[in-house]
Motif scaffolding. Structure first.
Motif, PDB file in Angstrom:
ATOM      1  N   VAL A  85       0.821  -1.213   0.035  1.00  0.00           N
ATOM      2  CA  VAL A  85      -0.294  -0.151   0.075  1.00  0.00           C
ATOM      3  C   VAL A  85       0.331   1.094   0.214  1.00  0.00           C
ATOM      4  CG1 VAL A  85      -1.548   1.455   0.945  1.00  0.00           C
ATOM      5  CG2 VAL A  85      -1.863  -1.254   0.865  1.00  0.00           C
ATOM      6  N   TYR A  86       0.565   1.863  -0.863  1.00  0.00           N
ATOM      7  CA  TYR A  86       1.271   3.644  -1.117  1.00  0.00           C
ATOM      8  C   TYR A  86       0.073   4.109  -0.211  1.00  0.00           C
ATOM      9  CZ  TYR A  86       3.282   7.905  -2.837  1.00  0.00           C
ATOM     10  OH  TYR A  86       3.303   9.486  -2.977  1.00  0.00           O
ATOM     11  N   MET A  87       0.338   5.254   0.820  1.00  0.00           N
ATOM     12  CA  MET A  87      -0.031   6.305   1.770  1.00  0.00           C
ATOM     13  C   MET A  87       0.238   8.174   0.530  1.00  0.00           C
ATOM     14  SD  MET A  87      -0.415   3.913   3.907  1.00  0.00           S
ATOM     15  CE  MET A  87      -1.879   5.099   3.748  1.00  0.00           C
ATOM     16  N   SER A  88      -1.136   7.802   0.364  1.00  0.00           N
ATOM     17  CA  SER A  88      -1.465   9.001  -1.000  1.00  0.00           C
ATOM     18  C   SER A  88      -2.862   9.678  -0.687  1.00  0.00           C
ATOM     19  CB  SER A  88      -0.602   8.078  -2.367  1.00  0.00           C
ATOM     20  OG  SER A  88      -1.179   9.149  -3.508  1.00  0.00           O
ATOM     21  N   PRO A  89      -2.299  10.957  -0.677  1.00  0.00           N
ATOM     22  CA  PRO A  89      -3.759  11.676  -1.073  1.00  0.00           C
ATOM     23  C   PRO A  89      -4.363  11.636  -1.976  1.00  0.00           C
ATOM     24  CG  PRO A  89      -1.799  13.627  -1.912  1.00  0.00           C
ATOM     25  CD  PRO A  89      -0.839  11.937  -0.964  1.00  0.00           C
ATOM     26  N   GLN A  90      -3.939  10.883  -3.086  1.00  0.00           N
ATOM     27  CA  GLN A  90      -4.654  10.603  -4.501  1.00  0.00           C
ATOM     28  C   GLN A  90      -5.651   8.586  -4.421  1.00  0.00           C
ATOM     29  OE1 GLN A  90      -1.703  10.830  -7.870  1.00  0.00           O
ATOM     30  NE2 GLN A  90      -0.603  13.269  -7.100  1.00  0.00           N
ATOM     31  N   GLY A  91      -5.165   8.011  -3.126  1.00  0.00           N
ATOM     32  CA  GLY A  91      -5.353   7.110  -3.015  1.00  0.00           C
ATOM     33  C   GLY A  91      -6.515   6.697  -2.397  1.00  0.00           C
ATOM     34  N   ASP A 135      -8.569  14.497   2.497  1.00  0.00           N
ATOM     35  CA  ASP A 135      -8.584  15.163   1.567  1.00  0.00           C
ATOM     36  C   ASP A 135      -7.877  16.898   2.113  1.00  0.00           C
ATOM     37  OD1 ASP A 135      -9.763  14.107   0.183  1.00  0.00           O
ATOM     38  OD2 ASP A 135     -11.595  14.998   0.416  1.00  0.00           O
ATOM     39  N   TYR A 136      -6.622  16.546   2.478  1.00  0.00           N
ATOM     40  CA  TYR A 136      -5.194  17.268   2.769  1.00  0.00           C
ATOM     41  C   TYR A 136      -3.916  16.752   2.483  1.00  0.00           C
ATOM     42  CZ  TYR A 136      -5.901  14.632   6.759  1.00  0.00           C
ATOM     43  OH  TYR A 136      -6.841  12.884   7.564  1.00  0.00           O
ATOM     44  N   VAL A 137      -2.796  17.655   2.488  1.00  0.00           N
ATOM     45  CA  VAL A 137      -1.566  16.786   2.109  1.00  0.00           C
ATOM     46  C   VAL A 137      -1.139  16.632   3.584  1.00  0.00           C
ATOM     47  CG1 VAL A 137       0.559  17.058   0.914  1.00  0.00           C
ATOM     48  CG2 VAL A 137      -2.230  17.425   0.145  1.00  0.00           C
TER      49      VAL A 137
HETATM   50  N1  SAM Z   1       2.727  15.790  -4.476  1.00  0.00           N
HETATM   51  C1  SAM Z   1       2.052  14.993  -3.850  1.00  0.00           C
HETATM   52  C2  SAM Z   1       0.117  15.153  -4.196  1.00  0.00           C
HETATM   53  O1  SAM Z   1       0.244  16.088  -4.340  1.00  0.00           O
HETATM   54  O2  SAM Z   1      -0.726  14.068  -4.638  1.00  0.00           O
HETATM   55  C3  SAM Z   1       1.891  15.268  -1.894  1.00  0.00           C
HETATM   56  C4  SAM Z   1       2.704  14.930  -1.575  1.00  0.00           C
HETATM   57  S1  SAM Z   1       3.081  15.018  -0.092  1.00  0.00           S
HETATM   58  C5  SAM Z   1       4.226  16.079   0.420  1.00  0.00           C
HETATM   59  C6  SAM Z   1       4.359  13.606   0.654  1.00  0.00           C
HETATM   60  C7  SAM Z   1       4.086  12.126   1.228  1.00  0.00           C
HETATM   61  O3  SAM Z   1       2.782  12.203   1.901  1.00  0.00           O
HETATM   62  C8  SAM Z   1       2.609  11.827   0.139  1.00  0.00           C
HETATM   63  O4  SAM Z   1       3.723  10.964  -0.681  1.00  0.00           O
HETATM   64  C9  SAM Z   1       1.940   9.971   0.933  1.00  0.00           C
HETATM   65  O5  SAM Z   1       3.244   9.696   1.173  1.00  0.00           O
HETATM   66  C10 SAM Z   1       2.072  11.642   1.879  1.00  0.00           C
HETATM   67  N2  SAM Z   1       0.152  11.682   1.916  1.00  0.00           N
HETATM   68  C11 SAM Z   1       0.393  13.419   2.229  1.00  0.00           C
HETATM   69  N3  SAM Z   1      -1.093  13.416   2.346  1.00  0.00           N
HETATM   70  C12 SAM Z   1      -1.409  11.964   2.635  1.00  0.00           C
HETATM   71  C13 SAM Z   1      -3.059  11.892   2.918  1.00  0.00           C
HETATM   72  N4  SAM Z   1      -3.302  12.620   3.289  1.00  0.00           N
HETATM   73  N5  SAM Z   1      -2.897  10.231   3.191  1.00  0.00           N
HETATM   74  C14 SAM Z   1      -1.807   9.320   2.738  1.00  0.00           C
HETATM   75  N6  SAM Z   1      -0.480   9.367   2.324  1.00  0.00           N
HETATM   76  C15 SAM Z   1      -0.656  11.017   2.471  1.00  0.00           C
END
Ligand code: SAM
Length: 293
Positions: A85-91, A135-137
């Protein structure tokens, strides 16, 4: 269950595995948490794990090769197949249903990004799914991974002292949990609703169900659209709503945006004001708890 967290900050990972339910589950042998640092797999004097993005723009991107070598070692460390699983705001949004789904895997690898994220080619080739905690970064995936770890760990059989408590939690049946009280019975901030002291288990269950329905209606009406309600549930909710309206509140509190506000003053006692209604109270004045019938 085995967790492998890939992170540039392994100390963080060790910390989040050490406390509370996760720590206890580890001590009980119900789960193990292993931290992996992609920097250990980077080459050169600087052990570089990131580089500038092609096409220009701000920030850095995590490179494929250190991650790939790291993940290969992670996979090889245990024959149990890993769900990556990749933790990502786009997931996909993390919900309780998703947590249950994840908990069914014998092994989870949680990849924590940093900077602008991870080279897309690695994600396409190696990751099974992407999950977002909202829905936040965040500046990195570690906190998000800690959230997943905690939520999944407490579902492991034997992790909680009382397994029933997980079943009663918010979202398990599509509704929010009912309000809870403990000693003392009487307090300057309010009294415990008498039904909870009655010893009548059927009435207590009915009251809790009604509070749960009412609270969901007040705070998260979107959940009610998805929930499966019985005829009895609908009746309980109807009674709650009627009592809410009779107490002089707006007919649909969610529309006014006040549903999450704490009552402006705590003068009324809990037994005077419907607990779920009180938490969402727009103006003082509600004096009758909705009857459970
Ligand atoms: N440029 C990316 C985007 O806008 O989709 C955001 C990168 S963020 C600054 C750095 C890392 O934080 C991401 O690669 C991800 O692993 C993690 N991350 C940030 N927000 C997250 C969220 N809402 N849920 C899960 N992981 C998050």
């Amino acid at each position: 269950m085995r967790f492998d967290l890939i992170s540039l900050f392994p100390e963080f990972v060790a910390q989040c595995a050490a406390f509370g339910v996760v720590g206890r589950a580890g001590e009980r042998g119900l789960l193990s948490v292993h931290g992996w640092n992609p920097r250990d797999y980077a080459e050169g004097n600087y052990r570089r794990v990131d580089d500038r993005p092609f096409g220009g723009g701000p920030g850095m991107v995590m490179m494929i090769d250190p991650l790939r070598a790291c993940l290969a070692d992670v996979r090889a460390a245990d024959p149990t197949p890993a769900h990556v699983v990749y933790m990502s705001p786009q997931g996909a949004p993390l919900t309780q249903a998703k947590v249950r789904e994840l908990a069914a895997h014998p092994r989870l690898v949680l990849l924590c990004g940093r900077y602008e994220g991870v080279d897309e080619r690695f994600l396409q080739a190696e990751v099974d799914e992407e999950i977002s905690i909202g829905d936040y970064v965040l500046s990195g995936g570690e906190l998000a991974a800690a959230v997943v770890l905690d939520a999944v760990a407490r579902l492991q059989e034997g992790a909680l002292n009382d397994a029933e408590s997980a079943v009663q939690d918010s979202f398990e049946d599509g509704l929010l949990d009912c309000p809870h009280y403990t000693r003392p019975v009487e307090h300057a901030l309010g009294n415990v609703p008498p039904v909870l002291l009655s010893g009548n288990h059927a009435e207590i269950a009915k009251w809790r169900r009604q509070q749960s329905l009412g609270r969901t209606w007040l705070r998260r009406p979107d959940l009610l659209d998805e929930a499966t309600l019985s005829k009895a549930d609908r009746k309980l909710l109807e009674t709650f709503r009627a009592a809410w309206a009779a107490a002089g509140h707006v007919s649909d509190p969610a529309e006014t945006g006040v549903a999450h506000q704490v009552a402006p003053e705590a003068k009324s006692t809990a037994s005077e004001v419907a607990p779920a209604a009180k938490a969402a109270q727009a103006a003082p004045g509600s004096t009758e708890p909705p009857p459970a019938g």
